[in-house]
Design a protein around this motif. Sequence first.
Motif, PDB file in Angstrom:
ATOM      1  N   PHE A  76      80.981 -15.496 -24.629  1.00  0.00           N
ATOM      2  CA  PHE A  76      80.108 -14.350 -24.866  1.00  0.00           C
ATOM      3  C   PHE A  76      80.840 -13.080 -24.447  1.00  0.00           C
ATOM      4  N   THR A  77      80.575 -11.998 -25.169  1.00  0.00           N
ATOM      5  CA  THR A  77      81.137 -10.703 -24.790  1.00  0.00           C
ATOM      6  C   THR A  77      80.154  -9.962 -23.895  1.00  0.00           C
ATOM      7  N   VAL A  96      66.671  -7.583 -23.894  1.00  0.00           N
ATOM      8  CA  VAL A  96      65.396  -7.906 -24.528  1.00  0.00           C
ATOM      9  C   VAL A  96      65.506  -9.191 -25.334  1.00  0.00           C
ATOM     10  N   GLU A  97      66.628  -9.369 -26.040  1.00  0.00           N
ATOM     11  CA  GLU A  97      66.809 -10.526 -26.904  1.00  0.00           C
ATOM     12  C   GLU A  97      68.011 -11.356 -26.441  1.00  0.00           C
ATOM     13  N   PRO A  98      67.968 -12.670 -26.674  1.00  0.00           N
ATOM     14  CA  PRO A  98      69.135 -13.510 -26.382  1.00  0.00           C
ATOM     15  C   PRO A  98      70.337 -13.087 -27.220  1.00  0.00           C
ATOM     16  N   ARG A  99      71.527 -13.386 -26.730  1.00  0.00           N
ATOM     17  CA  ARG A  99      72.764 -13.046 -27.441  1.00  0.00           C
ATOM     18  C   ARG A  99      73.298 -14.267 -28.184  1.00  0.00           C
ATOM     19  N   GLU A 100      74.078 -13.981 -29.215  1.00  0.00           N
ATOM     20  CA  GLU A 100      74.771 -15.030 -29.942  1.00  0.00           C
ATOM     21  C   GLU A 100      76.189 -15.165 -29.386  1.00  0.00           C
ATOM     22  N   LEU A 186      69.415 -22.354 -21.933  1.00  0.00           N
ATOM     23  CA  LEU A 186      70.688 -21.738 -22.287  1.00  0.00           C
ATOM     24  C   LEU A 186      70.469 -20.471 -23.102  1.00  0.00           C
ATOM     25  N   ARG A 187      69.565 -20.516 -24.073  1.00  0.00           N
ATOM     26  CA  ARG A 187      69.304 -19.346 -24.906  1.00  0.00           C
ATOM     27  C   ARG A 187      68.821 -18.167 -24.055  1.00  0.00           C
ATOM     28  N   GLU A 188      67.886 -18.416 -23.160  1.00  0.00           N
ATOM     29  CA  GLU A 188      67.357 -17.336 -22.321  1.00  0.00           C
ATOM     30  C   GLU A 188      68.384 -16.842 -21.308  1.00  0.00           C
ATOM     31  N   LEU A 189      69.307 -17.721 -20.926  1.00  0.00           N
ATOM     32  CA  LEU A 189      70.351 -17.326 -19.980  1.00  0.00           C
ATOM     33  C   LEU A 189      71.262 -16.269 -20.585  1.00  0.00           C
ATOM     34  N   THR A 190      71.414 -16.264 -21.908  1.00  0.00           N
ATOM     35  CA  THR A 190      72.301 -15.300 -22.566  1.00  0.00           C
ATOM     36  C   THR A 190      71.762 -13.875 -22.497  1.00  0.00           C
ATOM     37  N   PRO A 193      73.390  -9.709 -19.251  1.00  0.00           N
ATOM     38  CA  PRO A 193      74.410  -8.961 -20.010  1.00  0.00           C
ATOM     39  C   PRO A 193      75.843  -9.256 -19.596  1.00  0.00           C
ATOM     40  N   THR A 194      76.039  -9.789 -18.390  1.00  0.00           N
ATOM     41  CA  THR A 194      77.392 -10.061 -17.907  1.00  0.00           C
ATOM     42  C   THR A 194      77.720 -11.543 -17.897  1.00  0.00           C
ATOM     43  N   LEU A 195      76.940 -12.361 -18.611  1.00  0.00           N
ATOM     44  CA  LEU A 195      77.299 -13.760 -18.805  1.00  0.00           C
ATOM     45  C   LEU A 195      78.510 -13.811 -19.738  1.00  0.00           C
ATOM     46  N   THR A 196      79.610 -14.405 -19.281  1.00  0.00           N
ATOM     47  CA  THR A 196      80.844 -14.375 -20.072  1.00  0.00           C
ATOM     48  C   THR A 196      81.105 -15.669 -20.830  1.00  0.00           C
ATOM     49  N   HIS A 197      80.799 -16.808 -20.231  1.00  0.00           N
ATOM     50  CA  HIS A 197      80.990 -18.055 -20.955  1.00  0.00           C
ATOM     51  C   HIS A 197      80.201 -19.180 -20.307  1.00  0.00           C
TER      52      HIS A 197
END
Length: 301
Positions: A76-77, A96-100, A186-190, A193-197
Amino acid sequence: MLVNADPRIELVDIYEIFDGYPVFVERDQTRNEKLIIGLTIPPKFENDIVNIINELEQRGVFDIIDFLNIEDSIQFTYDFSTYDFKLRRYKEQFLVEPREPVYFPDLSDGFEPDWIDLQIIGKKQERNFLSLKDIAKMIGENYRTVLRHYQEHIIGKGLISVFGIRLNGENQTRISIIFDENEDFLRELTRIPTLTHVHRLSKNKYYGIAFLEDSIASGILEYISQLKYKYHVDADVMIHPFEPRLKYLLAASIPYEHFTVDGRWTMDKQRIRDSIERVVRKLKAPGSTQSYHIPRLGKIE
């Protein structure tokens, strides 16, 4: 590898016991005996590592909790959509929203890196400000040869998939989140904002890494706690501050110094035995306490 260890053991001790093969060693700030050790081990040394671990257990240095292999990685970026660059802090604790995740194509095509490739990667990890000309001088190779290896192998074959940076390093804390497989969690963990991988591990486990700036730390930890109960997930959060240096986190380059010009991996078993004996003596010494010495090896940070 998850272990319980005597809190007096320094992270550098563990690095030396495994002859420089750990790429990270993390100690939990709240439970000093609990450690995560990330090892990059060539298959030819797997039995040697098992023997080392068995000896450490027999001599009361380690208590193994679990062995977990990395089977896949999800990248993740950093998300700067709520970051205030003037104040150098996040305005919101989570998104607000999960990241891809970011997916990278597999360019390897069966390619295997050689000595020059590993020297470039390892020395860049060790000191990322080194130029390719600097590295060429250090390893005694022609600059054009090093440049070609960097362009055709390291970049061209995708040997490096991501580059990492850290903003406000002195105001950050690294956390590890080890949790049971659960897509909703996992989806909500994204949303951090600073989750990298996130690494997918064996035994249906996942291992996520995020960096907590002071302004969002308490909110993120509370958010993870809420997710655990919302989705009924067994998740363990470990906290690894960057300061004091090498007390809670040791990160190192790939063990490129163990890879020979003719393509063989090496391990100094006598040095390992000496390191184990030194650690055991230290633990037996009256009034033994941690000193957290700074190693001479430039590859550790």
